[in-house]
Enzyme design. Structure first.
Site, PDB file in Angstrom:
ATOM      1  CE1 TYR A 220       3.222  46.398 -10.625  1.00 16.36           C
ATOM      2  CE2 TYR A 220       3.148  45.114 -12.643  1.00 16.36           C
ATOM      3  CZ  TYR A 220       2.747  45.312 -11.327  1.00 16.36           C
ATOM      4  OH  TYR A 220       1.871  44.451 -10.731  1.00 16.36           O
TER       5      TYR A 220
ATOM      6  CG  HIS B 119       5.703  42.857 -11.816  1.00 20.78           C
ATOM      7  ND1 HIS B 119       4.611  42.174 -11.353  1.00 20.78           N
ATOM      8  CD2 HIS B 119       6.037  43.737 -10.846  1.00 20.78           C
ATOM      9  CE1 HIS B 119       4.291  42.630 -10.146  1.00 20.78           C
ATOM     10  NE2 HIS B 119       5.146  43.576  -9.807  1.00 20.78           N
TER      11      HIS B 119
END
Lengths: 759, 759
Positions: A288, A441
């Site tokens: 990410y 996440h």
């Protein structure tokens, strides 16, 4: 007239959202008008600059990597121009035609804009203008995107995130053709397309925009970049600091189960502040970070160019540029990012976001020659001032290898929430995670690790359960197995207690805690060690893991020593898996394989594991050798004869074949209160199907033995097949590296300073 | 004195074997003595020649690939010399230390001999001499190798095969140092080492030597090559024609279940005659052809040099050189050999045997410029006359690409026992097997195929179940799963009837039969077709399979059309698997996955298949899309709603993890007498984890329909997603390509000449 009409329309919309907005609106209208007159001559100024364009034109033809990139982009865009423009009415999820087309259009416009500036060929400007005008005509007719799955629906795309991507690119295109357009054309575009577009992804979608989250970073950058081009100070303000006066419910959650806005922070600066540690580690992990890097850096570049007084690259002690170095260090020998938390394997520094990152870092940073070698591998540069700098650097032979070494990266805004340690020696890399939750996440895998040799996985981290942008697989989005398998503790190389995940896999609990570093030591080239403790994953249980990569002259390659010390206030069942990849070559224990494969459990990830083999462990050391991609590996684990060994394979209860059928050996220890798991993993030898010769295919370790295990120290003795004995002692409560240690083992005194002893 | 003693000893041994040998022995003693005096000045003459050495020395330093090879070999051998000589007492199987050491010694001696000749440095000659003398001292003390698994035990190695390998290499070394040795030294070596060594692998091991088999080829070459160097005509005679007067039991079998000597043929020439078809196809398949090539070619080169009057390269219409071209054509885009029958995947034309083959083929053949490009990829050459020729060819820029095209290769000594067809178009390669049994290494897979794209397997052939030379896996030998799984029909992409293998997996029956070509057509670049029939695999059942690769402008890549027509005298159950590699992306049928995995059957390979999913097929077309290594594929199969679909995975009843856990989709059709299986396999699109974009991820086929199926013709209609319709008609009883065909389908007449119609 259109402008007025639009403002009225906007007012109507805005009134539905919140009243404070109407004040803002007026400010905006003023500043925009000012901007339009002031900056006519200054474009491009956002990413490409007027001076940069001059410099590039002067060097063209003599800067090989830049010239080649330009040629490739020209070919690509010429082909697109030949195909004609299509701006279809949005209907699809990721992977579907309209999604892909609009995504493609944003890239194509950005590139065409650049080509117009560098090549000074009006055909590219006209193409951008024509496409923008089609979008202008389309956008004002659009309701919310018809697909309803997102917590924040866009208009061009099913989620605001993609709308924001679009605006980040298109702002650049607009900047490039700004002077080519007439004022009327600009007003039309700004009024009907850019301003409402920016409003939709921010004011109309605060649950998306007003957060500290990678989604919001894109939103902030989009609003800010179009603001910079338009000279709209209000948009810029909204980008940097969030929507003024707006507070969101701090308990609401997004699609991924993350809190929408726990602390009430928002805006681009908060998004730099929060997720990056002072070491430049991004809390969600490298996959990410890579995704977020582009808006961070491209907007920062724009800010640097247009608002140098903000000193954006010095913000938070220069964390933006520092984070690029960190991200590059979070890749394996091939440049693939380690799949910590939700990470799709195969994403690497070859992605275009990293071309941006490397070029910007080189140009706006300290001109690190190591970055040039990565730029060379990427084989393309940004077609802007920073890309020019890189191309000149390479051309002038300044390139040096980018040397990745062992590194310890703190997590948390202040660097106090655990971290990630990467141990490296020769071709062996070990990634040890003792970080905080990693936002929505994050996976529940405290003190887990993965192991690589020459960029190949040896002991794997599963990564995410998702096929990004493959529409047939759940619309290209997260699959339910991401939650039921990939995030669960048992999917990782760490301890699972009583078949439940760390923090019971509850985000609310997990996000309150982080592991704590015991020590990190990389001074000794031959012994690299990281040690960390986790006390919250299972209340009442403490886990202290010490991992080392040891280079010993009697071994062909560096090997891993892994010491996991578990202390609990009650007896538990511990499961300790090794997700090895490859073919079983040999074990020193007898195992039996069941006729019928059944799942190991019914929840917490266990429902996805088939049991392929079972064994009673050896009474001293249990060994497994395997072969993967032409290399041999051996796990040697200290076991007792009450331990169970299970061969497992992922894939049970997987009704759509979403999971990879990969193996593990799991060490299961029941009815244990305090215990210790000690093992080594050797990489050794090779096998070639061409020469058909198996070289050094056996373990070099005769015996692995715990010779001391106290609250203060754990000592492990490693005897190789020639009978040579080595001793590793680790300090379990390390206060300072300076402290002197003294311990008696088998009537012999060992004295040393530093966190560990090895000899 | 030693000579006499040895002859007496030999006589004693020989008397135990058979009486005719004593006569031979005398002849031999005479011819050897003659040779020793005659040829002193002529060495080297076997592979390197005196003239060749002169030429090489003259060019050294100016022939890059040769110079580089020489430098690498020099480094390698200098390092070995520095380590010292070790000739341990033999104790191990393949992969064990003594095995590996003796194998290494033979290579090292051969290379050191060559270095001595080329570099004229006595240290290499001395090294070879010293090692040979150690072997002389060792060999005369050796009993049979202590490991008893082989049907023909060696002395240095556990099997005569490896002893023969050794002598093939060491003959070359001996030739190189022949003149360096004194006559006494030569007599000592020949009397105590070479002659008894040659006798052991031939006269003492007729079950190994006196056959038509790749083992015997090595034996023949070993005996013949040392015979050429020693000038021993009797040995040469024994090599070329076998042991005179010896007949073996024609019904005995070897370890692999092959007949020892069914026809009574033996010797090198018979070994060329029998296994090679006139097209140069070797009956066991490319993996064993590669293994056998080295002794074929290196002995042939020796024969060509020493006995040019034999015209060995013209033997059987030049089949030896032709077979090299054939073998290269039996490799995929990466140079990996197709794993037909027993073949270990990954073996490729990068193996040293193929360096020999390519160089010899270039030098002694027609100097095919395509071979130079393969030599360049191999990046090394033979250090002899042929390697010099190749090096000069490359240096002089003569290299051209080696273009592999569609090719049909007949099987059988006369080319009348079926064959193997390879269809190629762009990056797609299909290997269709309709050959004879393939000797003891044959699999029971009539009319099976495997499919490749750019050298990657799409629909795989499993290959063998063996980890060659990895000692921990069954001594590096064939595993029992080779018989229980890899050889069985169900392990292959063809029809299995009533869960039994072709010929009931009985070698005696299988080896009597072969499939028959219906037609092969590669004239049309866009439509490449092979069609063949099998009538013996299941008595009472006929199978006719027609496979095509079709390039259609409306498709991104060429696709496969597969028509399997089954005609039987009774109702059967047919299983038709597709061993696809990769991740399931999508199906158009609903399937359910079982909670518990059980084996599909209990014998004939079925015991190794777990059932992972079951479905009722669609009533018209059943579709499966999958993703492998960044590419999408779709299988479209004509089904009816009584068909069953099974997802299977290899690995049941595999107690030592010898099998790879790979998947298949299996189409099961019950209670059918005559039936037809029709499917297409499309390769399409791509996925990159770096760009995360999925391109063209859907099938381009809307409908696949059988519109005619008669004894004479089968017609399949393919409709793409745009509605365009194509028709493929194949002639099921093709007599001649010239014949005119006329058929009415749906009231329309189709008329054409040739074997098939496509439009």
């Amino acid at each position: 007239m259109k402008l007025t009409q639009n403002i009225i329309l906007k007012f109507a919309t805005v009134a539905l959202v919140f009243t404070m907005y109407s004040c803002k609106k007026e400010t905006n209208a003023v500043s925009k008008n000012n901007a339009t007159t002031q900056t006519d001559q200054a474009h491009p100024k956002l990413i490409l600059t007027a001076q940069g364009v001059k410099d590039i034109r002067a060097q063209l033809g003599d800067i090989p990597i830049f010239d080649a990139t330009l040629e490739a982009v020209k070919e690509e865009i010429d082909a697109e121009i030949a195909l004609g423009i299509d701006t279809p009415i949005p209907v699809d999820y990721s992977g579907g035609y309209t999604h892909v087309r609009h995504k493609r259009n944003m890239i194509v416009m950005q590139k065409a804009g650049v080509l117009y500036q560098i090549l000074d060929d009006e055909k590219y400007a006209k193409y951008v203008k024509d496409m923008l005008m089609q979008y202008e005509a389309l956008y004002k007719t659009l309701p919310l995107h018809p697909k309803t799955r997102s917590y924040a629906r866009g208009k061009l795309f099913w989620q605001c995130l993609n709308d924001s991507n679009w605006l980040v690119y298109v702002s650049q295109a607009y900047d490039c053709v700004y002077n080519y357009l007439s004022e009327d054309e600009r007003v039309k575009l700004e009024t009907n397309l850019f301003k409402p577009f920016a409003d939709h992804i921010s004011i109309d979608s605060p649950q998306f925009y007003q957060r500290v989250h990678n989604h919001s970073t894109w939103g902030n950058a989009a609003v800010g970049m179009i603001g910079l081009v338009m000279g709209d100070e209000e948009l810029l303000d909204r980008a940097l600091y969030g929507i003024k006066g707006l507070k969101l419910d701090t308990k609401e959650k997004d699609d991924d189960g993350g809190f929408l806005n726990k602390d009430g922070k928002a805006g681009f600066l908060a998004n730099i502040e929060e997720p990056f540690s002072p070491d430049g580690y991004y809390n969600e992990g490298p996959y990410y970070q890579r995704y977020a890097m582009y808006p961070f850096l491209i907007f920062a570049e724009g800010l640097h160019n247009v608002k140098p007084e903000l000193k954006i690259f010095e913000y938070k002690e220069g964390v933006l540029l520092k984070s690029i170095n960190t991200l590059l260090n979070l890749s394996d020998a091939d440049g693939d990012f380690f799949p910590l938390n939700d990470g799709q394997k195969g994403m690497s520094y070859y992605t275009s976001a990293l071309v941006t990152a490397v070029d910007i870092s080189y140009h706006f940073g300290i001109q690190d020659a190591g970055l040039l070698s990565i730029a060379s591998k990427q084989d393309r540069v940004l077609l802007d001032d920073s890309g020019l700098a890189v191309a000149l650097g390479i051309k002038n032979g300044k390139s040096e290898p980018f040397n990745k070494q062992s590194i310890n990266l703190s997590d948390g805004p202040k660097g106090t929430q655990g971290g990630v340690a990467i141990l490296r020696n020769d071709d062996v890399e070990l990634v040890f995670k003792y970080a905080a939750q990693g936002s929505s996440h994050g996976h529940y895998d405290k003190l887990s690790y993965s192991l690589y040799e020459k960029g190949e996985e040896v002991i794997q981290d599963y990564g995410l359960a998702r096929f990004v942008n493959i529409e047939q697989k759940g619309g290209g989005n997260y699959l339910k197995e991401n939650k039921t398998w990939a995030k669960q503790t048992i999917a990782h190389n760490t301890v699972t207690q009583n078949e439940t995940s760390h923090f019971n896999a509850k985000y609310e609990i997990g996000s309150k805690h982080h592991s704590v570093l015991n020590y990190f030591s990389s001074e000794n080239q031959n012994v690299q060690v990281a040690s960390a403790k986790e006390v919250n994953a299972y209340p009442g249980t403490e886990m202290l893991r010490t991992m080392a990569i040891i280079k010993d002259e009697d071994f062909e390659k560096p090997y891993v020593l892994d010491i996991m010390k578990v202390t609990s206030d009650k007896a538990n069942k511990y499961d300790f898996p090794y997700y090895f990849l490859g073919q079983v070559v040999q074990t020193n224990f007898k195992y039996s394989v069941p006729k019928v494969l059944t799942a190991l459990g019914d929840k917490n990830g266990y429902q996805h594991l088939f049991v392929e083999g079972t064994a009673k462990a050896s009474s001293d050391n249990s060994k497994l050798s395997w072969l993967n991609k032409g290399k041999f590996y051996t796990l040697t684990s200290v076991t007792n004869d009450k331990d169970q060994l299970l061969f497992t394979r992922i894939g049970a209860n997987d009704p759509e074949f979403n999971l990879r059928r990969e193996a593990a050996l799991m060490l299961r220890r029941k009815d244990s209160k305090n215990t210790i798991f000690v093992s080594t993993i050797e990489a050794h030898g090779s096998y070639s199907p061409v020469t058909e010769s198996a070289i050094n295919s056996n373990s070099n370790i005769k015996e692995l033995k715990v010779v001391l295990d106290s609250a203060d120290y754990t000592a492990v003795q490693i005897t190789n097949i020639k009978g040579k004995v080595k001793l590793f002692i680790t300090s379990n409560e390390e206060d300072s590296k300076k402290v002197k240690h003294n311990v008696k083992i088998n009537d012999k005194n060992y004295e040393w300073s530093g966190s560990y002893y090895f000899e």
